[in-house]
Design a protein around this motif. Structure first.
Motif, short mmCIF file in Angstrom:
data_model
loop_
_atom_site.label_atom_id
_atom_site.label_comp_id
_atom_site.label_asym_id
_atom_site.label_seq_id
_atom_site.Cartn_x
_atom_site.Cartn_y
_atom_site.Cartn_z
N ARG A 1 0.82 -1.21 0.00
CA ARG A 1 0.00 0.00 0.00
C ARG A 1 0.85 1.25 0.00
N LEU A 2 1.90 1.28 0.79
CA LEU A 2 2.78 2.44 0.82
C LEU A 2 3.43 2.66 -0.54
N GLY A 3 3.89 1.58 -1.16
CA GLY A 3 4.53 1.70 -2.45
C GLY A 3 3.59 2.22 -3.52
N GLU A 4 2.34 1.78 -3.49
CA GLU A 4 1.39 2.18 -4.52
C GLU A 4 0.92 3.62 -4.34
N TRP A 5 0.87 4.06 -3.10
CA TRP A 5 0.44 5.43 -2.86
C TRP A 5 1.58 6.43 -2.99
N GLU A 6 2.78 6.01 -2.58
CA GLU A 6 3.88 6.96 -2.48
C GLU A 6 5.03 6.70 -3.43
N CYS B 1 8.86 2.82 1.78
CA CYS B 1 9.08 2.19 3.08
C CYS B 1 10.45 2.55 3.66
N ALA B 2 10.99 3.67 3.26
CA ALA B 2 12.35 4.01 3.69
C ALA B 2 12.47 4.14 5.19
N HIS B 3 11.36 4.47 5.86
CA HIS B 3 11.44 4.65 7.31
C HIS B 3 10.63 3.60 8.07
N SER B 4 9.44 3.31 7.59
CA SER B 4 8.66 2.30 8.30
C SER B 4 7.60 1.72 7.39
#
Length: 273
Positions: free
Chosen positions: A252-257, A262-265
């Motif tokens: 989800r983080l990868g698709e949104w951002e 996920c560089a930090h969490s």
């Protein structure tokens, strides 16, 4: 095809088969509705136990490329793999770049990034030697494998009983087990990651493979990594919910951002090495 619907291909490790994933494939499909989940048995294992295991990880990767074409699986796909299967996933992405866009690798270890004594903890040498070199009953073998690969199984006897049933239904020939073991020992990964996006999942209490193998790989390949504080080598067996939550948050983080999100969490557990 949307990224959310990209199919998942699951690969298991040494002498293991699709059924060793347990409920995990169905649950992965529920987390990613609309995405097909395909569990491949490597030749020599599971339903393919009558085939000869390929002599190298690269040959196993080529087989995966041919198999998904035969099954008409949409590419690029996502691959979730552990142990030997994770080595195959890396070789697959390197040799057939159009097949694999994203991968989650569980408790893997790769030359040249980790020495042999980390890739296979020395405490296991005597036990593995007895299992492979001396006569042992099927129950002794499966019990030993469970002890080496898990930490959090609530009913070990039930798990061993299930594994015994699968072993009797689809026995892995000793020569195939040895071919797989040799292929894993000889495989050498590329210096640079061949994967567009990569998440490493590792277990702090892995009795088979040193956790430093995943940490070192994450550092060299600048990959995201999450470490479970209590699980053993077979992380999906020990805590499938944690694995699913970690993957879902990372995707989800990868698709949104975008890449590097996920560089930090990632769900509070993953960090960029």
């Amino acid at each position: 095809m949307s990224r959310a619907a990209a199919p998942w291909v699951l690969l298991r490790g040494l002498t293991r088969e699709a059924r060793h994933w347990g409920r995990f494939p169905r649950q992965l499909g529920e987390v990613f509705p609309g995405a097909a989940v395909i569990c491949l048995d490597l030749p020599g294992n599971g339903k393919l136990n009558g085939m000869e295991s390929p002599p190298s990880v690269e040959a196993m990767a080529d087989w995966c490329h041919s198999e998904i074409a035969r099954l008409a699986i949409a590419v690029p796909c996502r691959v979730l793999a552990m142990s030997l299967g994770a080595m195959v996933a890396v070789a697959w992405a390197q040799r057939h770049p159009g097949d694999v866009a994203t991968a989650v690798l569980v408790n893997t270890s790769l030359r040249p990034f980790s020495p042999f004594h980390q890739r296979l903890r020395p405490a296991n040498y005597p036990r593995l030697l007895r299992l492979f070199a001396l006569p042992a009953s099927d129950r002794e073998i499966e019990s030993a494998l469970l002890q080496m690969t898990t930490r959090r199984v609530s009913d070990p006897d039930a798990v061993v009983g299930q594994w015994l049933q699968w072993r009797h239904e689809n026995p892995v020939l000793r020569r195939n087990a040895l071919r797989q073991l040799l292929a894993a020992a000889l495989y050498r990964a590329p210096q640079q990651s061949p994967l567009e996006r990569l998440l490493l999942l590792a277990s702090a209490r892995d009795a088979l493979v040193d956790t430093r193998c995943s940490l070192q790989l994450a550092a060299r390949w600048e990959a995201d990594i999450a470490v479970h504080p209590e699980a053993g080598h077979d992380l999906p067996q020990d805590d499938e919910a944690w694995v699913l939550q970690s993957i879902q948050a990372w995707i989800r983080l990868g698709e949104w951002e975008g890449p590097g999100a996920c560089a930090h969490s990632c769900n509070g557990v993953a960090t960029k090495a």
